[in-house]
Write a protein that holds these residues in place. Structure first.
Motif, short mmCIF file in Angstrom:
data_model
loop_
_atom_site.label_atom_id
_atom_site.label_comp_id
_atom_site.label_asym_id
_atom_site.label_seq_id
_atom_site.Cartn_x
_atom_site.Cartn_y
_atom_site.Cartn_z
N GLY A 513 -6.17 -64.93 -10.21
CA GLY A 513 -6.40 -63.63 -9.93
C GLY A 513 -5.16 -63.10 -8.86
N ALA A 514 -4.94 -63.83 -7.92
CA ALA A 514 -3.81 -63.73 -6.96
C ALA A 514 -2.42 -63.33 -7.74
CB ALA A 514 -3.55 -64.64 -5.92
N ASN A 515 -2.27 -63.97 -8.63
CA ASN A 515 -0.75 -63.96 -9.64
C ASN A 515 -1.14 -62.63 -10.39
OD1 ASN A 515 0.23 -66.23 -8.66
ND2 ASN A 515 -0.62 -67.38 -10.43
N ALA A 516 -2.27 -62.32 -10.86
CA ALA A 516 -2.27 -60.94 -11.77
C ALA A 516 -2.15 -59.74 -10.62
CB ALA A 516 -3.70 -61.08 -12.20
N ALA A 517 -2.59 -60.17 -9.41
CA ALA A 517 -2.48 -59.03 -8.52
C ALA A 517 -1.00 -58.61 -8.13
CB ALA A 517 -3.27 -59.10 -7.17
N LEU A 518 -0.28 -59.70 -7.95
CA LEU A 518 1.03 -59.73 -7.71
C LEU A 518 1.88 -58.99 -8.54
CD1 LEU A 518 3.77 -60.30 -6.00
CD2 LEU A 518 3.50 -62.74 -7.02
N ASP A 519 1.59 -59.24 -10.06
CA ASP A 519 2.25 -58.71 -10.94
C ASP A 519 1.91 -56.77 -10.99
OD1 ASP A 519 3.34 -60.75 -12.08
OD2 ASP A 519 1.43 -61.22 -13.44
N ARG A 520 0.77 -56.68 -10.56
CA ARG A 520 0.58 -55.27 -10.69
C ARG A 520 1.35 -54.61 -9.31
NH1 ARG A 520 -4.74 -57.31 -11.89
NH2 ARG A 520 -5.46 -57.32 -9.94
N LEU A 521 1.53 -55.31 -8.21
CA LEU A 521 1.97 -54.94 -7.22
C LEU A 521 3.59 -54.47 -7.56
CD1 LEU A 521 0.44 -57.00 -4.22
CD2 LEU A 521 0.40 -54.44 -4.71
N LYS A 522 4.14 -55.30 -8.43
CA LYS A 522 5.33 -55.00 -8.73
C LYS A 522 5.90 -53.56 -9.29
CE LYS A 522 6.36 -60.00 -9.49
NZ LYS A 522 6.52 -60.90 -10.51
N ALA A 523 4.88 -52.94 -9.74
CA ALA A 523 5.21 -51.43 -10.10
C ALA A 523 5.85 -50.62 -9.18
CB ALA A 523 3.68 -50.66 -10.67
N PRO A 524 6.56 -49.86 -9.36
CA PRO A 524 7.27 -49.16 -8.38
C PRO A 524 6.37 -48.13 -7.57
CG PRO A 524 8.60 -48.67 -10.43
CD PRO A 524 6.95 -49.59 -11.04
N THR A 525 6.70 -48.15 -6.41
CA THR A 525 6.02 -47.20 -5.27
C THR A 525 6.84 -46.63 -4.35
OG1 THR A 525 4.20 -47.16 -3.86
CG2 THR A 525 5.35 -49.16 -3.85
N ARG A 526 6.80 -45.43 -3.96
CA ARG A 526 7.66 -44.92 -2.77
C ARG A 526 6.93 -44.88 -1.43
NH1 ARG A 526 11.09 -46.00 -5.39
NH2 ARG A 526 11.09 -47.48 -3.75
N ASP A 527 5.59 -45.64 -1.43
CA ASP A 527 4.72 -45.76 -0.22
C ASP A 527 5.03 -47.00 0.55
OD1 ASP A 527 2.14 -45.20 1.17
OD2 ASP A 527 1.88 -47.36 0.49
N VAL A 528 5.30 -46.53 1.81
CA VAL A 528 5.75 -47.56 2.87
C VAL A 528 5.25 -48.86 3.01
CG1 VAL A 528 6.26 -48.24 5.13
CG2 VAL A 528 7.26 -45.84 4.30
N ARG A 529 3.48 -48.44 3.12
CA ARG A 529 2.71 -49.72 3.35
C ARG A 529 2.93 -50.66 2.11
NH1 ARG A 529 1.54 -52.85 6.55
NH2 ARG A 529 1.38 -54.26 4.80
N GLY A 530 2.86 -49.82 0.71
CA GLY A 530 3.05 -50.52 -0.63
C GLY A 530 4.28 -51.37 -0.68
N SER A 531 5.23 -50.81 -0.17
CA SER A 531 6.49 -51.53 -0.28
C SER A 531 6.51 -52.82 0.56
CB SER A 531 7.50 -50.88 0.01
OG SER A 531 7.96 -49.62 -0.72
N ILE A 532 6.04 -52.72 1.89
CA ILE A 532 5.78 -53.99 2.85
C ILE A 532 4.91 -54.77 2.14
CG2 ILE A 532 5.00 -54.46 5.08
CD1 ILE A 532 7.58 -52.76 4.95
N CYS A 533 3.79 -54.38 1.58
CA CYS A 533 2.86 -55.31 1.14
C CYS A 533 3.52 -56.44 0.06
CB CYS A 533 1.75 -54.76 0.41
SG CYS A 533 0.57 -55.69 -0.49
N LEU A 534 4.19 -55.85 -0.97
CA LEU A 534 4.77 -56.64 -1.97
C LEU A 534 5.90 -57.86 -1.20
CD1 LEU A 534 5.26 -57.57 -4.84
CD2 LEU A 534 6.76 -55.62 -5.17
#
Length: 599
Positions: A513-534
């Motif tokens: 589940g953690a690996n699947a979540a990581l794959d979804r986080l790789k989608a582009p984002t221009r959100d600061v918190r989202g960028s830091i999270c990945l």
């Protein structure tokens, strides 16, 4: 929890009654428990498991008991409201739980001051003993220290005793003005407005409030206004003995208001044997009471922050400066409201006007510094910030900027120390405790960080997913993975929840589940918190090359946005410095280039 309103309904937990256009209903105690808990979490999904654990602790009950409570609650709400729509106000979400979709607001103030001298003989009121719902939260999050500082005071909002009960903004404003003047006293700790005014709808007595805020003295009062006459009663009370140290009633023309406020502050300072500092840190007196009234109305809505309140505050600040174009505090206040609306041009114009009119007004310098910081003009921001510090280094707004400067210097311990000061002066502020928790996370003090973050969430259950994600991050850093999984399940679906799940790679049965979540986080984002999270997930997994490469790309993208959204790059750099997971990258020689201040 004390009385509150749910849309058109009045809820009184102490009596167990719900009243509205359709009449009055008496709720079973457990049904009222359910309603109060849902109101405390209005707009949020509350799971059945959470409700059962909170409302039937250490007791085995079936799901049917909870279902019956919701059935009765919906039925009685619709009867009291005289409208079937109240059945739908409690939404059932299959396999997830329940959600209260109504508007929850405090009822009109019910707190009674210890003694009111308004043309009658003073009487000692009997303290009202709290029931199950009275101040349950403050008992948990604001337990008093063994002894309060002898030189500490809380100024409570004054009671509106006007015939029409339409002067709350005025009574609040007078109390806050006295608070501001007392805060200029040396060697006197004055609790900030957020915490002092949080008891406005409580039935606690003075010793209880003093204990919650850990102060030795409380100033309370009342205001009755009629036409151009105003009667103000103020009383200074020793928390330990509940005895009056000083009290006085002022019965004068409204034109004497400024003098009355000065007299109250001076009398309190004299009674406490402290000296009020001079200077213009808090601003000069406006030219007219009418302008001051508009300013107070603006302050009332600015601090309340209900939907539409910021727009209302701007209108009243505008009316204040129309009545008194040289009213620097009103111009500075407008700048603060425009900052919340992200109206940068208007924010800058108002802040510059405030400084032009009164360069020795600390809040004006701070608001102009804020404008320049948010516009990406750091050098100009620093110039006005230094001016604000020289005028009033203890002002909460100035201290807040001081924390950011400490972070950009790499002085995380310094930022923690400043946030501790802010929490000490405003202990019931969820924002302050959340910020302190974040700084403690960055400093490696994870246990204390978790405690502060949980207290912040209890103070403001609707604060949003970012705060709850902070709690998840603290739990993961502490290795408390089972608790983290439970907390993650409460996060909204999407990137926020994926941020939590992706950090659980160390839990064997969560790896996939953690690996699947990581794959979804790789989608582009221009959100600061989202960028830091990945980047945090990469670093926590030891994928340093990926983390560094990704952060370099993100920095370039945020710098490209500087002209349109200059604050994004600064938010990004601040989050980099505060991330506890990215501390693992700080030994890399490429780190300094990542956090370098842009030209």
């Amino acid at each position: 929890m004390n009385g509150f309103r749910l849309d058109e309904l009045r809820i009184d937990p102490l009596t167990g009654e719900v009243s509205g256009p359709g009449g009055r209903e008496k709720l079973d105690p457990k049904v009222m428990d359910v309603l109060v808990y849902m109101a405390q979490h209005a707009g949020q999904v509350v799971s059945r498991e959470d409700l059962l654990a909170r409302l039937w602790p250490n007791t085995v009950v079936s799901d049917d008991a909870l279902s019956r409570c919701f059935y009765e609650l919906r039925r009685q709400l619709s009867l009291a409201g005289g409208d079937e729509r109240y059945r739908a106000i409690l939404e059932t979400l299959p396999k997830r739980g329940y959600r209260l979709n109504g508007s929850v607001t405090p009822a009109r103030p019910r707190r009674m001051i210890t003694a009111i001298v308004i043309g009658v003989t003073a009487a000692v009121l009997v303290a009202i003993f709290g029931g199950l719902y009275v101040a349950w939260l403050r008992d948990k999050v604001a337990a008093p220290a063994p002894t309060a500082s002898p030189d500490s005071i809380a100024v409570l909002p004054f009671i509106d005793l006007s015939e029409q009960k339409d002067q709350e903004y005025f009574s609040d404003g007078v109390a806050e003005e006295v608070l501001n003047r007392l805060s200029q006293a040396k060697n006197l700790r004055v609790i900030s407005r957020t915490s002092s005014f949080s008891f406005q709808n409580e039935t606690l007595d003075v010793p209880q409030i003093g204990a919650r805020l850990n102060v030795s003295y409380v100033l309370e009062g009342s205001i009755r206004r009629s036409g151009d006459r105003v009667r103000i009663t103020a009383q200074l009370i020793d928390v330990t003995t509940n005895a009056h140290v000083w009290s006085e009633t002022f019965d004068r023309s409204i034109g004497d208001l400024f003098a009355i406020q000065d007299e109250i502050a001076s009398s309190v300072a004299a009674a406490l044997q402290v000296t009020l500092a001079g200077g213009q840190a808090k601003g000069a007196t406006p030219q007219s009471v009418e302008a001051y009234e508009r300013f107070l109305q603006g302050e009332f809505f600015f601090h309340r922050r209900a939907p539409g309140d910021i727009e209302r505050s701007v209108q009243y600040y505008q009316e204040a400066v129309e009545l008194d174009p040289r009213y620097a505090r009103a111009w500075a206040a407008r700048a603060g409201a425009y900052a919340l609306q992200e109206l940068r041009q208007k924010q800058g114009e108002a802040a510059r006007k405030a400084v032009e009119l009164d360069s020795r007004l600390a809040v004006a310098q701070a608001r102009l510094a804020q404008f320049y910081y948010q516009s990406g003009q750091r050098d100009k921001g620093d110039e006005h910030f230094r001016a604000a510090v020289s005028l009033d280094p203890d002002d909460p707004l100035v201290l807040g900027f001081s924390t950011t400067r400490a972070v950009f210097r790499g002085d995380i311990k310094g930022a923690v120390a400043i946030w501790r000061r802010l929490v000490a002066g405003d202990p019931l502020s969820a924002v302050n405790r959340s910020n302190l928790g974040g700084a403690l996370l960055a400093d490696g003090q994870w246990d204390e960080a978790l405690s502060e973050l949980r207290q912040a969430l209890e103070l403001s259950p609707g604060a949003g997913p970012d705060l709850e994600l902070h709690i998840v991050r603290a739990l993961i850093l502490l290795g408390r993975y089972d608790e983290a999984q439970t907390a993650i399940a409460r996060l909204p679906e999407g990137r926020t929840r994926d941020c939590g799940f992706a950090l659980l790679h160390l839990v064997p049965d969560r790896m996939a589940g953690a690996n699947a979540a990581l794959d979804r986080l790789k989608a582009p984002t221009r959100d600061v918190r989202g960028s830091i999270c990945l980047a945090e997930v990469y670093a926590f997994r030891g994928m340093n090359e990926q983390a560094i490469a990704y952060l370099k790309e993100e920095r370039v993208e945020f710098e490209r946005e500087r002209e349109r959204k200059p604050y994004l790059i600064w938010n990004f750099l601040e989050e980099l410095r505060l991330s506890p997971f990215l501390r693992l990258l700080q030994a890399d020689p490429r780190w300094s280039a990542l956090v370098e201040t842009p030209a």
